[in-house]
Scaffold this motif. Structure first.
Motif, PDB file in Angstrom:
ATOM      1  N   ASN A 193       0.818  -1.215   0.000  1.00  0.00           N
ATOM      2  CA  ASN A 193       0.000   0.000   0.000  1.00  0.00           C
ATOM      3  C   ASN A 193       0.850   1.264   0.000  1.00  0.00           C
ATOM      4  O   ASN A 193       0.390   2.313  -0.464  1.00  0.00           O
ATOM      5  CB  ASN A 193      -0.929   0.021   1.218  1.00  0.00           C
ATOM      6  CG  ASN A 193      -2.041  -0.997   1.108  1.00  0.00           C
ATOM      7  OD1 ASN A 193      -2.254  -1.584   0.054  1.00  0.00           O
ATOM      8  ND2 ASN A 193      -2.755  -1.214   2.207  1.00  0.00           N
ATOM      9  N   PHE A 194       2.062   1.186   0.542  1.00  0.00           N
ATOM     10  CA  PHE A 194       2.891   2.394   0.597  1.00  0.00           C
ATOM     11  C   PHE A 194       4.346   2.157   0.213  1.00  0.00           C
ATOM     12  O   PHE A 194       5.144   3.104   0.197  1.00  0.00           O
ATOM     13  CB  PHE A 194       2.812   3.037   1.992  1.00  0.00           C
ATOM     14  CG  PHE A 194       3.374   2.192   3.108  1.00  0.00           C
ATOM     15  CD1 PHE A 194       4.692   2.318   3.501  1.00  0.00           C
ATOM     16  CD2 PHE A 194       2.564   1.275   3.783  1.00  0.00           C
ATOM     17  CE1 PHE A 194       5.207   1.545   4.540  1.00  0.00           C
ATOM     18  CE2 PHE A 194       3.074   0.500   4.817  1.00  0.00           C
ATOM     19  CZ  PHE A 194       4.399   0.634   5.204  1.00  0.00           C
ATOM     20  N   THR A 241       9.521   4.383  -1.598  1.00  0.00           N
ATOM     21  CA  THR A 241       8.401   5.070  -0.951  1.00  0.00           C
ATOM     22  C   THR A 241       8.232   6.451  -1.565  1.00  0.00           C
ATOM     23  O   THR A 241       9.159   7.005  -2.164  1.00  0.00           O
ATOM     24  CB  THR A 241       8.618   5.215   0.564  1.00  0.00           C
ATOM     25  OG1 THR A 241       9.816   5.970   0.804  1.00  0.00           O
ATOM     26  CG2 THR A 241       8.730   3.853   1.231  1.00  0.00           C
ATOM     27  N   SER A 242       7.040   7.018  -1.404  1.00  0.00           N
ATOM     28  CA  SER A 242       6.726   8.292  -2.053  1.00  0.00           C
ATOM     29  C   SER A 242       7.569   9.440  -1.519  1.00  0.00           C
ATOM     30  O   SER A 242       7.808  10.424  -2.220  1.00  0.00           O
ATOM     31  CB  SER A 242       5.246   8.623  -1.859  1.00  0.00           C
ATOM     32  OG  SER A 242       4.937   8.745  -0.487  1.00  0.00           O
ATOM     33  N   LYS A 269       3.090   3.025   7.641  1.00  0.00           N
ATOM     34  CA  LYS A 269       2.120   4.006   7.157  1.00  0.00           C
ATOM     35  C   LYS A 269       0.754   3.341   6.963  1.00  0.00           C
ATOM     36  O   LYS A 269       0.666   2.236   6.436  1.00  0.00           O
ATOM     37  CB  LYS A 269       2.583   4.616   5.834  1.00  0.00           C
ATOM     38  CG  LYS A 269       3.874   5.415   5.963  1.00  0.00           C
ATOM     39  CD  LYS A 269       4.294   5.989   4.618  1.00  0.00           C
ATOM     40  CE  LYS A 269       5.580   6.769   4.747  1.00  0.00           C
ATOM     41  NZ  LYS A 269       6.039   7.318   3.445  1.00  0.00           N
ATOM     42  N   GLU A 279      -1.812   4.956   5.325  1.00  0.00           N
ATOM     43  CA  GLU A 279      -2.456   5.459   4.115  1.00  0.00           C
ATOM     44  C   GLU A 279      -2.110   4.577   2.916  1.00  0.00           C
ATOM     45  O   GLU A 279      -0.970   4.143   2.744  1.00  0.00           O
ATOM     46  CB  GLU A 279      -1.991   6.891   3.841  1.00  0.00           C
ATOM     47  CG  GLU A 279      -2.629   7.525   2.619  1.00  0.00           C
ATOM     48  CD  GLU A 279      -2.099   8.924   2.358  1.00  0.00           C
ATOM     49  OE1 GLU A 279      -2.440   9.487   1.307  1.00  0.00           O
ATOM     50  OE2 GLU A 279      -1.344   9.431   3.207  1.00  0.00           O
ATOM     51  N   ASP A 280      -3.107   4.321   2.076  1.00  0.00           N
ATOM     52  CA  ASP A 280      -2.895   3.576   0.840  1.00  0.00           C
ATOM     53  C   ASP A 280      -2.437   4.571  -0.232  1.00  0.00           C
ATOM     54  O   ASP A 280      -3.205   5.422  -0.671  1.00  0.00           O
ATOM     55  CB  ASP A 280      -4.183   2.885   0.411  1.00  0.00           C
ATOM     56  CG  ASP A 280      -3.974   1.931  -0.764  1.00  0.00           C
ATOM     57  OD1 ASP A 280      -2.943   2.060  -1.457  1.00  0.00           O
ATOM     58  OD2 ASP A 280      -4.840   1.064  -0.996  1.00  0.00           O
ATOM     59  N   GLU A 281      -1.181   4.449  -0.640  1.00  0.00           N
ATOM     60  CA  GLU A 281      -0.605   5.414  -1.582  1.00  0.00           C
ATOM     61  C   GLU A 281      -0.451   4.843  -2.990  1.00  0.00           C
ATOM     62  O   GLU A 281       0.210   5.444  -3.841  1.00  0.00           O
ATOM     63  CB  GLU A 281       0.759   5.884  -1.068  1.00  0.00           C
ATOM     64  CG  GLU A 281       0.686   6.628   0.253  1.00  0.00           C
ATOM     65  CD  GLU A 281       2.027   7.191   0.680  1.00  0.00           C
ATOM     66  OE1 GLU A 281       3.060   6.687   0.205  1.00  0.00           O
ATOM     67  OE2 GLU A 281       2.039   8.150   1.465  1.00  0.00           O
ATOM     68  N   ARG A 282      -1.041   3.702  -3.236  1.00  0.00           N
ATOM     69  CA  ARG A 282      -0.933   3.108  -4.569  1.00  0.00           C
ATOM     70  C   ARG A 282      -1.555   4.015  -5.630  1.00  0.00           C
ATOM     71  O   ARG A 282      -2.590   4.622  -5.399  1.00  0.00           O
ATOM     72  CB  ARG A 282      -1.598   1.741  -4.584  1.00  0.00           C
ATOM     73  CG  ARG A 282      -0.833   0.682  -3.803  1.00  0.00           C
ATOM     74  CD  ARG A 282      -1.577  -0.632  -3.763  1.00  0.00           C
ATOM     75  NE  ARG A 282      -2.844  -0.511  -3.040  1.00  0.00           N
ATOM     76  CZ  ARG A 282      -3.697  -1.514  -2.873  1.00  0.00           C
ATOM     77  NH1 ARG A 282      -3.419  -2.714  -3.361  1.00  0.00           N
ATOM     78  NH2 ARG A 282      -4.815  -1.343  -2.203  1.00  0.00           N
ATOM     79  N   LYS A 299      -0.176   6.717  -6.724  1.00  0.00           N
ATOM     80  CA  LYS A 299       0.350   8.068  -6.576  1.00  0.00           C
ATOM     81  C   LYS A 299       1.514   8.278  -7.530  1.00  0.00           C
ATOM     82  O   LYS A 299       2.344   7.394  -7.706  1.00  0.00           O
ATOM     83  CB  LYS A 299       0.795   8.267  -5.121  1.00  0.00           C
ATOM     84  CG  LYS A 299       1.184   9.680  -4.751  1.00  0.00           C
ATOM     85  CD  LYS A 299       1.474   9.762  -3.260  1.00  0.00           C
ATOM     86  CE  LYS A 299       1.815  11.164  -2.825  1.00  0.00           C
ATOM     87  NZ  LYS A 299       2.090  11.231  -1.366  1.00  0.00           N
ATOM     88  N   TRP A 333       4.855   9.328  -8.054  1.00  0.00           N
ATOM     89  CA  TRP A 333       5.974   9.625  -7.155  1.00  0.00           C
ATOM     90  C   TRP A 333       7.146  10.304  -7.855  1.00  0.00           C
ATOM     91  O   TRP A 333       8.128  10.627  -7.236  1.00  0.00           O
ATOM     92  CB  TRP A 333       6.449   8.326  -6.494  1.00  0.00           C
ATOM     93  CG  TRP A 333       5.417   7.754  -5.580  1.00  0.00           C
ATOM     94  CD1 TRP A 333       4.213   8.308  -5.270  1.00  0.00           C
ATOM     95  CD2 TRP A 333       5.477   6.533  -4.855  1.00  0.00           C
ATOM     96  NE1 TRP A 333       3.522   7.501  -4.405  1.00  0.00           N
ATOM     97  CE2 TRP A 333       4.278   6.393  -4.127  1.00  0.00           C
ATOM     98  CE3 TRP A 333       6.427   5.534  -4.739  1.00  0.00           C
ATOM     99  CZ2 TRP A 333       4.012   5.307  -3.315  1.00  0.00           C
ATOM    100  CZ3 TRP A 333       6.162   4.453  -3.936  1.00  0.00           C
ATOM    101  CH2 TRP A 333       4.970   4.346  -3.222  1.00  0.00           C
TER     102      TRP A 333
END
Length: 438
Positions: free
Chosen positions: A231-232, A344-345, A399, A401-404, A406, A408
């Motif tokens: 997810n992150f 990671t982002s 983390k 939060e689901d950042e998929r 995004k 980056w």
């Protein structure tokens, strides 16, 4: 936990080996490292490579201070044989976009004011200035600006993995290697709800290995074992290429600093054993995203994405050589590959207990292309996490939060351009091969 209780480390790369070493130094005696490769250095590790940059330029003091600690640790007799303090030139070309120039300016401002770096920083604004520190450069360096940092260089990464592995083995740390015995296929849990806990791992030979703590350090592949990490943390790759030099050419380039041109790429002095000159283009990287939006390195490669680099990256590297060593610019690239990282982002690491595991599972991930330099000291942060019972460094926490999905490419200052999918690159390579035959 008792120092006699079993600890399983999944992954024998830079972070897994460092963790095993520091755990042993802290008194833990029942440590087993599981690695899919049949030998170490593991070809699945991002550190399975000739060399990695060791530098401390960051836009904030947190990682700068940690990197300075790492550089001192690289000079320890255990790690010292693999460290080469050749110096470091950071630059932008005359055609660099504004983002690359700003990143360089920020880094220069940071190190110019730092009491450790300041005496060894020299701003460079002419080709003669660059050639003062790399006299072998014969290219025009059109519009190049940058600086030279004396306190930096590189480490021979594959050799470091091998050396620390052999040292750990002599200490009694156990290693289980190979695609069957060393490949972890499942985390074994008992209990439900708040009492749910990982009690061991299952390997590809269907054996269950009990463990009080399981530490996941399998880099870009970790989300295949721990899907929620995806997810992150995303698997992302960057290109690597080499030029095969003669013995005389290798000697000619001996001692050049690491040169990093922010909008093009970077290179190192040649490796004396193989006479390979390594180059890496800079960009936003390439992902292998599945239907759920999670990126994991391809397990089955058809055609092998390790056997090529994208055309856009080859163009960058050709330009980099034309500006620095034009006599090499038309040489064929050999040993081309994509090197996979756990990204990671925000380029922050994740060093934390996995939620809903009752603190029985620790994940080490998110190296984001700047984790190898920390190898000599990384393991002590894992020991601190174990002994504190919680991650006290906010930026290294799990983390939620689901950042998929995004983008980056814009989120980190040194990444220029947009990220792309591996499938696009393979299709382009196929079309290029077909057009060449026609």
């Amino acid at each position: 936990m008792s120092e006699l209780e079993p600890i399983a480390i999944v992954g024998g790369g830079a972070w897994g080996l460092s963790t095993a070493l520091h755990l042993h130094q802290s008194g833990y005696t029942n440590i087993t490292v599981f690695e899919t490769a049949d030998s170490i250095p593991s070809r699945y590790s991002a550190a399975y490579d000739l060399n990695k940059i060791v530098r401390a330029e960051y836009e904030e003091s947190f990682y700068t201070d940690l990197s300075l600690q790492a550089i001192e640790a690289w000079k320890d007799p255990l790690f010292g044989p693999y460290y080469h303090e050749t110096g470091y030139i950071v630059a932008t070309s005359g055609s660099a976009p504004a983002k690359a120039k700003k990143s360089l300016e920020t880094a220069l401002a940071s190190v110019s004011k730092h009491p450790v770096f300041a005496p060894g920083i020299q701003a460079l604004d002419s080709s003669d200035g660059f050639k003062k520190y790399a006299w072998q450069i014969t290219g025009p360096l059109k519009g190049f600006t940058g600086y030279h940092n004396r306190l930096a260089g590189y480490a021979h990464s594959a050799n470091a993995l091998k050396g620390i592995f052999l040292h750990c083995a002599t200490l009694g740390i156990k290693f289980v290697l190979g695609k069957t015995a060393g490949t972890v296929t499942e985390l074994v849990y008992t209990g439900q709800g708040a009492s749910r806990k990982c009690t061991g791992i299952r390997t590809a030979d269907d054996k269950v290995h009990p463990a009080t703590k399981t530490i996941l350090a399998s880099g870009a592949w970790t989300a295949s074992l721990l899907p929620s990490l995806g997810n992150f943390v995303t698997a992302r790759s960057w290109s690597v290429a080499h030029v095969q030099l003669t013995e005389q050419e290798c000697d000619y380039l001996r001692g050049i600093p690491v040169i990093n041109v922010r909008d093009l790429g970077f290179f190192f002095e040649p490796d004396p054993a193989t006479r390979l000159f390594k180059l890496c283009p800079l960009g936003a990287g390439f992902s292998n995203t599945d239907a759920e939006g999670t990126s994991i390195p391809p397990m089955v490669r058809k055609p092998q994405p390790q056997d090529f680099i994208p055309a856009e990256d080859e163009i960058k590297l050709r330009k980099l050589l034309q500006e620095t060593f034009p006599w090499m610019a038309d040489r064929p690239f050999v040993d081309k590959k994509l090197c996979w990282f756990a990204d990671t982002s925000d380029s922050e690491y994740c060093i934390d207990f996995v939620p809903e595991s009752n603190k029985s599972v620790i994940v080490l991930s998110g190296d984001s292309g700047h984790g190898f330099k920390m190898m000599p000291i990384f393991g002590k942060w894992v020991v601190e996490l174990l002994e504190n019972g919680e991650q006290k460094v906010d930026r290294w926490r799990w983390k939620t939060e689901d950042e998929r999905g995004k983008d980056w490419g814009d989120g980190v200052s040194w990444r220029i351009g947009k990220g792309r999918e591996l499938s696009e690159l393979i299709d382009e390579a196929r079309r290029g091969s077909l057009n060449a035959r026609l």
